[in-house]
Each structure stands twice: as structure tokens, then as C-alpha cells.
Design an enzyme around this catalytic site. Structure first.
Site, PDB file in Angstrom:
ATOM      1  N   HIS A 269       6.432 102.533  63.491  1.00  0.00           N
ATOM      2  CA  HIS A 269       6.637 101.999  61.993  1.00  0.00           C
ATOM      3  C   HIS A 269       6.471 100.163  61.615  1.00  0.00           C
ATOM      4  O   HIS A 269       6.509  99.970  60.203  1.00  0.00           O
ATOM      5  CB  HIS A 269       7.603 102.017  61.096  1.00  0.00           C
ATOM      6  N   CYS A 270       6.410  99.473  62.813  1.00  0.00           N
ATOM      7  CA  CYS A 270       6.537  97.929  62.452  1.00  0.00           C
ATOM      8  C   CYS A 270       5.773  97.025  62.670  1.00  0.00           C
ATOM      9  O   CYS A 270       5.142  96.669  61.543  1.00  0.00           O
ATOM     10  CB  CYS A 270       8.111  97.384  63.076  1.00  0.00           C
ATOM     11  N   ILE A 271       5.280  96.976  63.581  1.00  0.00           N
ATOM     12  CA  ILE A 271       3.936  96.065  64.484  1.00  0.00           C
ATOM     13  C   ILE A 271       3.391  96.296  63.000  1.00  0.00           C
ATOM     14  O   ILE A 271       1.387  95.341  62.756  1.00  0.00           O
ATOM     15  CB  ILE A 271       3.751  96.184  65.318  1.00  0.00           C
TER      16      ILE A 271
END
Length: 436
Positions: A269-271
Site C-alpha cells: 500500500h505504501c511505496i
């Protein structure tokens, strides 16, 4: 009893909005710290599972959930009116990108509006969802103050970025340092105190903007460096050089170098998402985050590079991609987890289908591909047998799960395209392996 004393005595009731890969691990830690936690979610299936004492995330044990429910430390609900009973409310909802790759903070806004509808004095609200610097102050604060109460006086507001890393054996929610930044000093102090009751280390910073920017920096750092090695992979491939061997050699330097590894694209979900929040925000200040934009362009292009390499590999075996049987290994976005958020494997399956390939997958951690917000591949994990492997025109290694026996896979497959260097130590059948 004021909020300070409630936190100290562990009588503060904690509400967590969003019981996914961030909210549920956080709930686990507060339950372990003997706080009473109520999980709020719009997904009734998650609420039913939790109330029945069952976990739907691999690294959270069902036995712990069951014990927490039985002891009264954990409850779950779809009734957001119960937020009024909470002393601290933590927002752990998704912050995706829209189709134009711009921030979609709709879930944050709806969660904040739900809190505002029942907001009472002496409540603490903490946003954990990763977002651009300024969200807590510019978006959440006005919504919460619209009813007349004032932050720092009537209620408290802070930002504390999630730092979850599913599947990491060395760090847990409890042991990862927790950055906390409030709208004002008291908000920072109360939020830091709450997290400090159950987590090993809390790192207070001067403002919510610093805390928001810190999380973005962490992910930009990884995004840019992964993009660099992805670009080098393409270049070194044309030069006949193995990028993984290059990285291994460079890693022997004991200073000034940190290894990053290429892959079929970015997942989690982040990078793949968070850096674009900062590049979007930069345009409001009439500047351009060129490193972020370029890194995003490179990383987004990697599934196309993999498809190109796979197509060439099939051509060399006298086979067209159209009509070819492709078995993709690993649906999760990284090794040994059941998390497929933003997984490049999903994009690879969609692109292979666009080219007319017949695609199946195997993943020991994901038996059935769930429907996602933007994707629905509608597949069930295919059991690995010598007959299944032998019936495929190509096996595509997208996620290098440790459960796979790569010697056995190569032995029985006709052709293997490896995006993760998973077959580095395979001795026999190396003529079947193509790196991508």
C-alpha cells in the site's frame, strides 16, 4: 476522570477505524496492553470474523483474537455512532490514488466526518493513514471543529504514521518506533503517552506536518532507489550483465552502499502510492518533485518490461504469447505474506490476458484471489504438480515465496521466467531460465 488519567490507568477506550493490515495489528498491541479496543469497519465480513474470534490476516493469530474477544478487550462493529463512547480514536483507512494518480482521501474524510458527528470533549483523534503533509491540519481539523469545539482545548488531534511491514520477522507493531506529531503540544503529549503505554518506543516531533512528511520521506527513499535498480536491470540486461550479481558484489562494500533489488513492479500500500502524494502536493507550491515522478514512471513500466521479456522467451521456443499457457507463481506483493494490495502480479495477469494468454496462478498464501477496488482477476490458486508445471508453456515467477522448491519447479517446467532471481541457486535446467 480526565484523558491523562484514563490513559495511565488503561481505562481509556480505544476505537480503531479500519481493521485491515494496519488497524488489526494495532488493535492486537493495545489488547495485549490491557486496553479495551473497539474496531470499526464498513466491511461486515471482517466484523463478523472478529466477533467470532477469527483472524483474516495471516500474521495475526486467531487464538489471540478469540482470547481478546472472550476477555472483553476486543470488540468490533459497523455502528459508527459508538465512536462517542471512545476516548481515543485512531484512523487506519486506505489512502489510494485515483485513476489520474492523484490522492484520494475520501476514506479519511468520511472517517473524520463520522467522528465529528459524535465528537465530545476530551477525545483524542489520531490519523495513521499515510497522506501528504498538511492533511491533518487542513482536512481533518476543520471537519472536527465545524461543530464548535476547538482542538487543543476541547479535543485533541495528532498524526502518527503506520509503519507496518507484514511478514518481517525482525520487527512488529510493538517494536517499530512510533513517530507522533500533534496539532499542538498537548495533542502530541497525549498521543505519545497513549502509544507509549503499549509500544516500545515513541518518537515525538514538533508538528503533525513533520510526522506526515517523515512517512512520505521513508517511502520516497525506497521508491527512488528501487527505480534506480529497476532501470539498471534493463540497461545491464542489454549489456549482458546480471544485475543481481552486480548488486551482490557492490554489497560487499562495508560502508556507503545499501542494497535495493529490482522486481516486476512495486507492490504494497505504501511505496507505489505514497510518493505521488508528495509530488501532487508539490504542485501546489509551484515546484516539481522530479525524482519522484521519474521513479514512478520507471516502476510503473516494469510489468511491461516483464511481459516483453516473457514474449521474447516464448518466441525463442517457437511459441506466441497469444494462446500461450502461463502459470504465475506468487500473487502477493512480496515474499511469504497474504497481502496482495497493489501487487504487480495482478497487473501482470491483466496484461497477459490483454495479449491473449491463458493465465493461472499459484500462491500458497492466497488460495482465492479476492475482489479488489480496481481489480477482479477471478482466479483460484492452482495446485502445483509435475503435470501442471509440464502443461504450461511458461512459468512466471512474480513473488519469490520461500515455500517454493525452485529446483523442482525448474525440473518440471518447460520454460521459467524469473523476475526475482529466485532461481539463482538452481543447478540443473538453467537453460530453461530467463531472467526478467
Amino acid at each position: 476522570m480526565d484523558l491523562d488519567k484514563k490513559i495511565e490507568s488503561r481505562e481509556a477506550r480505544i476505537g480503531i477505524i479500519g481493521m485491515g493490515y494496519v488497524g488489526l495489528p494495532l488493535a492486537r498491541e493495545f489488547c495485549a496492553g490491557k486496553f479495551r479496543v473497539t474496531g470499526f469497519d464498513i466491511d461486515i465480513s471482517k466484523v463478523k470474523a472478529l466477533k467470532a474470534g477469527k483472524s483474516y490476516i495471516k500474521h495475526i493469530s486467531s487464538s489471540f483474537i478469540a482470547e481478546s474477544v472472550k476477555s472483553g478487550h476486543l470488540d468490533a462493529t459497523t455502528d459508527f455512532s459508538r465512536l462517542k463512547d471512545m476516548d481515543a480514536i485512531l484512523i487506519c483507512v486506505p489512502t489510494p490514488l485515483d485513476k489520474m494518480r492523484e490522492p484520494d482521501i475520501g476514506f479519511v474524510i468520511k472517517s473524520t466526518e463520522a467522528i465529528a458527528a459524535t465528537l465530545r470533549k476530551d477525545q483524542l483523534v489520531v490519523l495513521e493513514s499515510t497522506t501528504y503533509p498538511g492533511t491533518t491540519r487542513e482536512v481533518c481539523k476543520p471537519i472536527l471543529e465545524a461543530g464548535g469545539m476547538k482542538v487543543g482545548k476541547d479535543f485533541y488531534l495528532a498524526f502518527s504514521p503506520e509503519r507496518e511491514d507484514p511478514g518481517n520477522p525482525n520487527f512488529t507493531t510493538r517494536t517499530i518506533p512510533k513517530v507522533v506529531g500533534g496539532i499542538d503540544k498537548k495533542s502530541t503529549r497525549l498521543a505519545a503517552k497513549l502509544y507509549g503505554m503499549t509500544l516500545e518506543r515513541v518518537v515525538p516531533v514538533s508538528s503533525c506536518e513533520v510526522a506526515e512528511a517523515a512517512k512520505i520521506l521513508e517511502n520516497v527513499y525506497r521508491c527512488v532507489n528501487i527505480a534506480m535498480v529497476n532501470e539498471l536491470k534493463v540497461l545491464f540486461d542489454r549489456m549482458g550483465i546480471d544485475v543481481w550479481e552486480v548488486i551482490h558484489a557492490a554489497s560487499t562494500k562495508p560502508f556507503g552502499f545499501q542494497a535495493f533489488y529490482p522486481g516486476p513492479g512495486l507492490g504494497g500500500h505504501c511505496i507505489p502510492i505514497d510518493p505521488f502524494y508528495l509530488s501532487w502536493k508539490a504542485r501546489q507550491y509551484e515546484t516539481t518533485a522530479r525524482f519522484i515522478e521519474l521513479a514512478g514512471e520507471i516502476n510503473v513500466s516494469m510489468p511491461d518490461y516483464v511481459i516483453h521479456r516473457l514474449m521474447l522467451a516464448l518466441n525463442n521456443h517457437g511459441k506466441s504469447l497469444k494462446g500461450a499457457k502461463v502459470l504465475l507463481l506468487g500473487l502477493a506483493y512480496k515474499r511469504d505474506v497474504d497481502d496482495m494490495r497493489e501487487s504487480p502480479s495482478v497487473r501482470l495477469i491483466e496484461k497477459l490476458r490483454e495479449h491473449g494468454a491463458v493465465v493461472n496462478y499459484n500462491d500458497p498464501h492466497i488460495q482465492k484471489a479476492p475482489k479488489q477496488r480496481e481489480h477482479n482477476i477471478g482466479l483460484v490458486s492452482k495446485k502445483l504438480t509435475p503435470a501442471v508445471l509440464g502443461s504450461q508453456d511458461v512459468v512466471l515467477i512474480s513473488t519469490d515465496h520461500s515455500a517454493y522448491d525452485y529446483d523442482w519447479i525448474v525440473e518440471h517446467a518447460k520454460l521459467v521466467v524469473d523476475t526475482r532471481n529466485a532461481t539463482a541457486h538452481v543447478k540443473k535446467g538453467r537453460e530453461k531460465i530467463v531472467k526478467a
